[in-house]
Design a protein around this motif. Sequence first.
Motif, PDB file in Angstrom:
ATOM      1  N   HIS A   7     -19.203   8.698  43.936  1.00 38.88           N
ATOM      2  CA  HIS A   7     -17.585   8.934  44.029  1.00 38.88           C
ATOM      3  C   HIS A   7     -17.416   9.566  42.707  1.00 38.88           C
ATOM      4  CE1 HIS A   7     -18.662   5.496  41.147  1.00 38.88           C
ATOM      5  NE2 HIS A   7     -17.600   5.812  40.593  1.00 38.88           N
ATOM      6  N   VAL A   8     -16.095   9.952  42.389  1.00 33.46           N
ATOM      7  CA  VAL A   8     -15.478  10.484  41.347  1.00 33.46           C
ATOM      8  C   VAL A   8     -14.319   9.480  41.024  1.00 33.46           C
ATOM      9  CG1 VAL A   8     -14.087  12.489  40.654  1.00 33.46           C
ATOM     10  CG2 VAL A   8     -15.867  12.848  42.303  1.00 33.46           C
ATOM     11  N   GLN A   9     -14.343   9.395  39.656  1.00 34.57           N
ATOM     12  CA  GLN A   9     -13.488   8.359  39.091  1.00 34.57           C
ATOM     13  C   GLN A   9     -12.477   9.329  38.301  1.00 34.57           C
ATOM     14  OE1 GLN A   9     -14.078   4.537  38.281  1.00 34.57           O
ATOM     15  NE2 GLN A   9     -12.899   4.402  36.404  1.00 34.57           N
ATOM     16  N   LEU A  10     -11.104   9.030  38.364  1.00 35.88           N
ATOM     17  CA  LEU A  10     -10.099   9.498  37.786  1.00 35.88           C
ATOM     18  C   LEU A  10      -9.303   8.467  37.022  1.00 35.88           C
ATOM     19  CD1 LEU A  10      -8.736  11.883  40.721  1.00 35.88           C
ATOM     20  CD2 LEU A  10      -9.853  12.524  38.595  1.00 35.88           C
ATOM     21  N   ALA A  11      -8.532   8.615  36.087  1.00 37.31           N
ATOM     22  CA  ALA A  11      -7.827   7.681  35.361  1.00 37.31           C
ATOM     23  C   ALA A  11      -6.393   7.827  35.760  1.00 37.31           C
ATOM     24  CB  ALA A  11      -8.052   7.865  33.962  1.00 37.31           C
ATOM     25  N   ALA A  12      -5.725   6.613  35.408  1.00 40.94           N
ATOM     26  CA  ALA A  12      -4.470   6.361  35.978  1.00 40.94           C
ATOM     27  C   ALA A  12      -3.707   5.269  34.782  1.00 40.94           C
ATOM     28  CB  ALA A  12      -4.133   5.970  37.232  1.00 40.94           C
ATOM     29  N   PRO A  13      -2.536   5.297  34.686  1.00 38.73           N
ATOM     30  CA  PRO A  13      -2.024   4.514  33.820  1.00 38.73           C
ATOM     31  C   PRO A  13      -1.798   2.924  34.202  1.00 38.73           C
ATOM     32  CG  PRO A  13      -0.153   5.891  34.558  1.00 38.73           C
ATOM     33  CD  PRO A  13      -1.556   6.201  34.825  1.00 38.73           C
ATOM     34  N   PRO A  14      -1.546   2.052  33.579  1.00 34.93           N
ATOM     35  CA  PRO A  14      -1.411   0.678  34.044  1.00 34.93           C
ATOM     36  C   PRO A  14       0.003   0.863  35.055  1.00 34.93           C
ATOM     37  CG  PRO A  14      -1.798   0.543  31.610  1.00 34.93           C
ATOM     38  CD  PRO A  14      -1.562   2.137  31.969  1.00 34.93           C
ATOM     39  N   PRO A  37     -14.642  -8.094  43.250  1.00 29.39           N
ATOM     40  CA  PRO A  37     -13.559  -8.906  42.392  1.00 29.39           C
ATOM     41  C   PRO A  37     -13.370  -8.619  40.922  1.00 29.39           C
ATOM     42  CG  PRO A  37     -14.808 -10.265  43.951  1.00 29.39           C
ATOM     43  CD  PRO A  37     -15.514  -9.000  44.060  1.00 29.39           C
ATOM     44  N   VAL A  38     -14.657  -8.239  40.250  1.00 35.06           N
ATOM     45  CA  VAL A  38     -14.462  -8.037  38.974  1.00 35.06           C
ATOM     46  C   VAL A  38     -13.760  -6.775  38.631  1.00 35.06           C
ATOM     47  CG1 VAL A  38     -15.806  -7.256  36.719  1.00 35.06           C
ATOM     48  CG2 VAL A  38     -16.386  -9.440  38.433  1.00 35.06           C
ATOM     49  N   PRO A  39     -14.125  -5.543  39.484  1.00 30.70           N
ATOM     50  CA  PRO A  39     -13.205  -4.118  39.289  1.00 30.70           C
ATOM     51  C   PRO A  39     -11.786  -4.390  39.713  1.00 30.70           C
ATOM     52  CG  PRO A  39     -15.413  -3.814  40.254  1.00 30.70           C
ATOM     53  CD  PRO A  39     -15.322  -5.327  40.220  1.00 30.70           C
ATOM     54  N   ALA A  40     -11.637  -5.158  40.613  1.00 27.30           N
ATOM     55  CA  ALA A  40     -10.182  -5.701  41.223  1.00 27.30           C
ATOM     56  C   ALA A  40      -9.294  -6.195  39.904  1.00 27.30           C
ATOM     57  CB  ALA A  40     -10.196  -6.519  42.478  1.00 27.30           C
ATOM     58  N   ALA A  41      -9.941  -7.035  39.177  1.00 29.73           N
ATOM     59  CA  ALA A  41      -9.335  -7.528  38.102  1.00 29.73           C
ATOM     60  C   ALA A  41      -8.763  -6.771  36.990  1.00 29.73           C
ATOM     61  CB  ALA A  41     -10.079  -8.737  37.377  1.00 29.73           C
ATOM     62  N   ARG A  42      -9.453  -5.583  36.871  1.00 28.10           N
ATOM     63  CA  ARG A  42      -8.939  -4.435  36.018  1.00 28.10           C
ATOM     64  C   ARG A  42      -8.005  -3.614  36.723  1.00 28.10           C
ATOM     65  NH1 ARG A  42     -15.063  -4.368  34.974  1.00 28.10           N
ATOM     66  NH2 ARG A  42     -15.081  -2.740  36.622  1.00 28.10           N
ATOM     67  N   GLY A  43      -7.455  -3.708  37.808  1.00 26.65           N
ATOM     68  CA  GLY A  43      -6.396  -2.860  38.576  1.00 26.65           C
ATOM     69  C   GLY A  43      -7.102  -1.684  38.858  1.00 26.65           C
ATOM     70  N   GLY A  44      -6.390  -0.778  39.412  1.00 27.30           N
ATOM     71  CA  GLY A  44      -6.604   0.495  40.069  1.00 27.30           C
ATOM     72  C   GLY A  44      -6.843   0.624  41.295  1.00 27.30           C
ATOM     73  N   ILE A  58      -7.854   2.223  35.923  1.00 26.64           N
ATOM     74  CA  ILE A  58      -6.689   2.126  35.120  1.00 26.64           C
ATOM     75  C   ILE A  58      -7.227   2.202  33.372  1.00 26.64           C
ATOM     76  CG2 ILE A  58      -4.957   0.421  33.937  1.00 26.64           C
ATOM     77  CD1 ILE A  58      -4.421   1.340  37.080  1.00 26.64           C
ATOM     78  N   GLU A  59      -6.502   3.088  32.831  1.00 20.32           N
ATOM     79  CA  GLU A  59      -6.728   3.498  31.360  1.00 20.32           C
ATOM     80  C   GLU A  59      -5.527   2.920  30.517  1.00 20.32           C
ATOM     81  OE1 GLU A  59      -7.150   7.855  29.572  1.00 20.32           O
ATOM     82  OE2 GLU A  59      -8.903   7.325  30.538  1.00 20.32           O
ATOM     83  N   GLY A  60      -5.719   2.189  29.570  1.00 20.36           N
ATOM     84  CA  GLY A  60      -4.851   1.516  28.801  1.00 20.36           C
ATOM     85  C   GLY A  60      -4.749   0.165  29.156  1.00 20.36           C
ATOM     86  N   ALA A  61      -4.019  -0.547  28.319  1.00 19.34           N
ATOM     87  CA  ALA A  61      -3.663  -1.932  28.517  1.00 19.34           C
ATOM     88  C   ALA A  61      -2.402  -2.041  28.933  1.00 19.34           C
ATOM     89  CB  ALA A  61      -3.755  -2.763  27.145  1.00 19.34           C
ATOM     90  N   PRO A  62      -1.948  -3.249  29.649  1.00 20.48           N
ATOM     91  CA  PRO A  62      -0.544  -3.583  30.205  1.00 20.48           C
ATOM     92  C   PRO A  62       0.440  -3.346  28.917  1.00 20.48           C
ATOM     93  CG  PRO A  62      -2.102  -5.133  30.886  1.00 20.48           C
ATOM     94  CD  PRO A  62      -2.921  -4.310  29.839  1.00 20.48           C
TER      95      PRO A  62
END
Length: 135
Positions: A7-14, A37-44, A58-62
């Motif tokens: 896969h390729v991962q790209l970043a996105a804001p919260p 479940p674990v990655p899902a909890a981080r969003g994206g 997701i890159e950055g915090a809420p």
Amino acid sequence: MLTAVDHVQLAAPPGSEDLLRRYYAGALGMTEIPKPPVPAARGGCWFRAGAVHLHLGIEGAPGDEGPGRFRPAKKAHPGLLVTDIETFAARLEAHGAEVTWDDDLPGHRRFYSEDPVGNRLEFLEPVVRAYGPGS
């Protein structure tokens, strides 16, 4: 030994998941993949189309959603092979995405576009030349 790209991962804001779904599932026609479940909890969101897997992490915090906080890469990008590139470009434009054609890669038709959070994407299709007598 390397055998393939998983896969390729790209970043996105919260908080951008709904925008990403509209673009990757709607405009690009990809299917969203449920995250464990674990990655899902981080969003994206994770998406696929055939063997192509794109993960938007997701890159950055809420609370970091403000202007200028998230900065997508300017040069880094996935190169995605497509068929019927003219129709694919028209599909993206119909979804409001800007398409910028580039003729600098011999043997290919290609264009660049950006997702709604500014990630650069390259779309390309090899040019098949018919060679016959006298060519």
